[in-house]
Design a protein around this motif. Structure first.
Motif, PDB file in Angstrom:
ATOM      1  N   ARG A   1       0.836  -1.212   0.000  1.00 16.59           N
ATOM      2  CA  ARG A   1       0.000   0.000   0.000  1.00 16.59           C
ATOM      3  C   ARG A   1       0.863   1.252   0.000  1.00 16.59           C
ATOM      4  N   TRP A   2       1.914   1.244   0.818  1.00 21.53           N
ATOM      5  CA  TRP A   2       2.796   2.420   0.883  1.00 21.53           C
ATOM      6  C   TRP A   2       3.484   2.671  -0.451  1.00 21.53           C
ATOM      7  N   ASN A   3       3.891   1.617  -1.122  1.00 18.72           N
ATOM      8  CA  ASN A   3       4.570   1.776  -2.394  1.00 18.72           C
ATOM      9  C   ASN A   3       3.620   2.371  -3.436  1.00 18.72           C
ATOM     10  N   GLU A   4       2.388   1.874  -3.480  1.00 15.90           N
ATOM     11  CA  GLU A   4       1.401   2.431  -4.407  1.00 15.90           C
ATOM     12  C   GLU A   4       1.090   3.886  -4.060  1.00 15.90           C
ATOM     13  N   ALA A   5       0.951   4.167  -2.773  1.00 10.89           N
ATOM     14  CA  ALA A   5       0.665   5.540  -2.341  1.00 10.89           C
ATOM     15  C   ALA A   5       1.833   6.460  -2.672  1.00 10.89           C
ATOM     16  N   TYR A   6       3.053   5.972  -2.484  1.00 11.90           N
ATOM     17  CA  TYR A   6       4.208   6.813  -2.808  1.00 11.90           C
ATOM     18  C   TYR A   6       4.223   7.143  -4.301  1.00 11.90           C
ATOM     19  N   SER A   7       3.874   6.198  -5.137  1.00 12.64           N
ATOM     20  CA  SER A   7       3.806   6.468  -6.578  1.00 12.64           C
ATOM     21  C   SER A   7       2.818   7.592  -6.866  1.00 12.64           C
ATOM     22  N   PHE A   8       1.678   7.570  -6.189  1.00 13.57           N
ATOM     23  CA  PHE A   8       0.687   8.637  -6.348  1.00 13.57           C
ATOM     24  C   PHE A   8       1.260   9.981  -5.899  1.00 13.57           C
ATOM     25  N   PHE A   9       1.841  10.026  -4.695  1.00 11.73           N
ATOM     26  CA  PHE A   9       2.385  11.286  -4.186  1.00 11.73           C
ATOM     27  C   PHE A   9       3.526  11.789  -5.061  1.00 11.73           C
ATOM     28  N   GLN A  10       4.339  10.884  -5.558  1.00 13.73           N
ATOM     29  CA  GLN A  10       5.455  11.291  -6.409  1.00 13.73           C
ATOM     30  C   GLN A  10       4.939  11.913  -7.706  1.00 13.73           C
ATOM     31  N   ALA A  11       3.915  11.329  -8.288  1.00 14.51           N
ATOM     32  CA  ALA A  11       3.358  11.846  -9.531  1.00 14.51           C
ATOM     33  C   ALA A  11       2.580  13.143  -9.327  1.00 14.51           C
ATOM     34  N   THR A  12       2.037  13.334  -8.135  1.00 14.81           N
ATOM     35  CA  THR A  12       1.123  14.455  -7.906  1.00 14.81           C
ATOM     36  C   THR A  12       1.729  15.610  -7.115  1.00 14.81           C
ATOM     37  N   PHE A  13       2.422  15.330  -6.021  1.00 19.07           N
ATOM     38  CA  PHE A  13       2.847  16.382  -5.108  1.00 19.07           C
ATOM     39  C   PHE A  13       4.359  16.522  -4.915  1.00 19.07           C
ATOM     40  N   ILE A  14       5.104  15.435  -4.949  1.00 16.35           N
ATOM     41  CA  ILE A  14       6.534  15.509  -4.629  1.00 16.35           C
ATOM     42  C   ILE A  14       7.281  16.166  -5.781  1.00 16.35           C
ATOM     43  N   GLY A  15       7.894  17.298  -5.471  1.00 13.27           N
ATOM     44  CA  GLY A  15       8.624  18.043  -6.484  1.00 13.27           C
ATOM     45  C   GLY A  15       7.733  18.806  -7.447  1.00 13.27           C
ATOM     46  N   HIS A  16       6.442  18.802  -7.199  1.00 13.70           N
ATOM     47  CA  HIS A  16       5.469  19.509  -8.039  1.00 13.70           C
ATOM     48  C   HIS A  16       4.717  20.510  -7.160  1.00 13.70           C
ATOM     49  N   ARG A  17       4.051  21.405  -7.806  1.00 14.34           N
ATOM     50  CA  ARG A  17       3.138  22.295  -7.095  1.00 14.34           C
ATOM     51  C   ARG A  17       1.746  22.076  -7.675  1.00 14.34           C
ATOM     52  N   MET A  18       0.882  21.583  -6.833  1.00 20.22           N
ATOM     53  CA  MET A  18      -0.499  21.312  -7.241  1.00 20.22           C
ATOM     54  C   MET A  18      -1.362  22.421  -6.657  1.00 20.22           C
ATOM     55  N   CYS A  19      -2.130  23.087  -7.501  1.00 17.47           N
ATOM     56  CA  CYS A  19      -2.975  24.188  -7.044  1.00 17.47           C
ATOM     57  C   CYS A  19      -4.441  23.771  -7.067  1.00 17.47           C
ATOM     58  N   TYR A  20      -5.116  24.071  -5.977  1.00 17.68           N
ATOM     59  CA  TYR A  20      -6.552  23.849  -5.871  1.00 17.68           C
ATOM     60  C   TYR A  20      -7.197  25.221  -5.744  1.00 17.68           C
ATOM     61  N   GLU A  21      -8.102  25.504  -6.638  1.00 16.56           N
ATOM     62  CA  GLU A  21      -8.802  26.784  -6.631  1.00 16.56           C
ATOM     63  C   GLU A  21     -10.236  26.540  -6.198  1.00 16.56           C
ATOM     64  N   TYR A  22     -10.702  27.367  -5.280  1.00 15.05           N
ATOM     65  CA  TYR A  22     -12.070  27.221  -4.788  1.00 15.05           C
ATOM     66  C   TYR A  22     -12.600  28.590  -4.406  1.00 15.05           C
ATOM     67  N   SER A  23     -13.902  28.682  -4.197  1.00 18.91           N
ATOM     68  CA  SER A  23     -14.475  29.984  -3.841  1.00 18.91           C
ATOM     69  C   SER A  23     -15.218  29.887  -2.514  1.00 18.91           C
ATOM     70  N   VAL A  24     -15.105  30.967  -1.770  1.00 14.35           N
ATOM     71  CA  VAL A  24     -15.792  31.110  -0.490  1.00 14.35           C
ATOM     72  C   VAL A  24     -16.382  32.511  -0.466  1.00 14.35           C
ATOM     73  N   ASN A  25     -17.694  32.590  -0.308  1.00 11.80           N
ATOM     74  CA  ASN A  25     -18.378  33.894  -0.263  1.00 11.80           C
ATOM     75  C   ASN A  25     -17.998  34.769  -1.450  1.00 11.80           C
ATOM     76  N   ASN A  26     -18.074  34.219  -2.644  1.00 11.51           N
ATOM     77  CA  ASN A  26     -17.758  34.917  -3.893  1.00 11.51           C
ATOM     78  C   ASN A  26     -16.309  35.389  -3.990  1.00 11.51           C
ATOM     79  N   SER A  27     -15.432  34.840  -3.186  1.00 16.45           N
ATOM     80  CA  SER A  27     -14.012  35.171  -3.233  1.00 16.45           C
ATOM     81  C   SER A  27     -13.234  33.911  -3.650  1.00 16.45           C
ATOM     82  N   VAL A  28     -12.361  34.061  -4.640  1.00 17.80           N
ATOM     83  CA  VAL A  28     -11.581  32.924  -5.121  1.00 17.80           C
ATOM     84  C   VAL A  28     -10.334  32.769  -4.255  1.00 17.80           C
ATOM     85  N   LYS A  29     -10.097  31.544  -3.805  1.00 23.32           N
ATOM     86  CA  LYS A  29      -8.920  31.236  -2.995  1.00 23.32           C
ATOM     87  C   LYS A  29      -8.147  30.116  -3.673  1.00 23.32           C
ATOM     88  N   ILE A  30      -6.859  30.087  -3.415  1.00 27.40           N
ATOM     89  CA  ILE A  30      -5.998  29.055  -3.983  1.00 27.40           C
ATOM     90  C   ILE A  30      -5.183  28.430  -2.867  1.00 27.40           C
TER      91      ILE A  30
END
Length: 172
Positions: free
Chosen positions: A30-59
């Motif tokens: 499980r850890w090896n599979e999870a590490y593959s996910f984190f490596q592809a998605t977050f490790i050494g990368h910057r992943m941005c999530y954009e969302y809105s709260v009360n008509n204000s955009v946050k990242i």
């Protein structure tokens, strides 16, 4: 899957317990599979999530390094977090060097939640503001659309958040 390729070393005075070895092999898979996910998605990368709260955009911008991964698994590794990833990828972890950071069942819950990590990059993912969960404090959390798991985040560098824990919402 690591399966039969994993080498679990037996050290002097540390005989391998077959039942424990079987459980640890499941964790390693499980850890090896999870590490593959984190490596592809977050490790050494910057992943941005954009969302809105009360008509204000946050990242929320997320990045992590290899050394954060052991903590997400809920363990300490005798040779350090960076070496945990190296040994995990090399398929040669010594079970005596894996120290459970929390109660073992919490590590199991985290491990089970890892099967749903892809839901954190799927439509419907939610972002929460700061909070407390048991003895864990966080600045934000990514939550799957279905209440399966949450990845808690702390503010590392200004404006960049670092994953600091994985919560299995099904068992919490």
């Amino acid at each position: 899957e690591l399966g039969d390729n994993i080498k679990i070393r037996e050290g002097p005075g540390f005989p391998v317990n077959p039942a424990f070895t079987y459980a640890m092999t499941n964790y390693f898979n499980r850890w090896n599979e999870a590490y593959s996910f984190f490596q592809a998605t977050f490790i050494g990368h910057r992943m941005c999530y954009e969302y809105s709260v009360n008509n204000s955009v946050k990242i929320v911008e997320i990045s992590m390094s290899k050394r954060n991964f052991a903590h997400i698994c809920g363990i300490h590794y005798a040779y350090g977090a960076q070496n945990f990833v190296r040994d995990l990828q090399g398929h040669h972890i010594s079970e005596k060097n894996v120290l459970f950071a929390e109660r073992k069942e919490i590590v199991e819950y985290k491990s089970q939640a890892m099967e749903n990590l892809k839901s954190l990059i799927s439509p419907g993912v939610r972002i929460t503001d700061s909070g407390h969960f048991l003895n864990l404090c966080f600045d934000h959390a990514l939550r799957s659309q279905k209440d399966l798991l949450a990845l808690t985040l702390t503010n590392g560098n200004p404006g960049i958040y670092i994953p600091n824990s994985l919560i299995n919402l099904h068992y919490s």
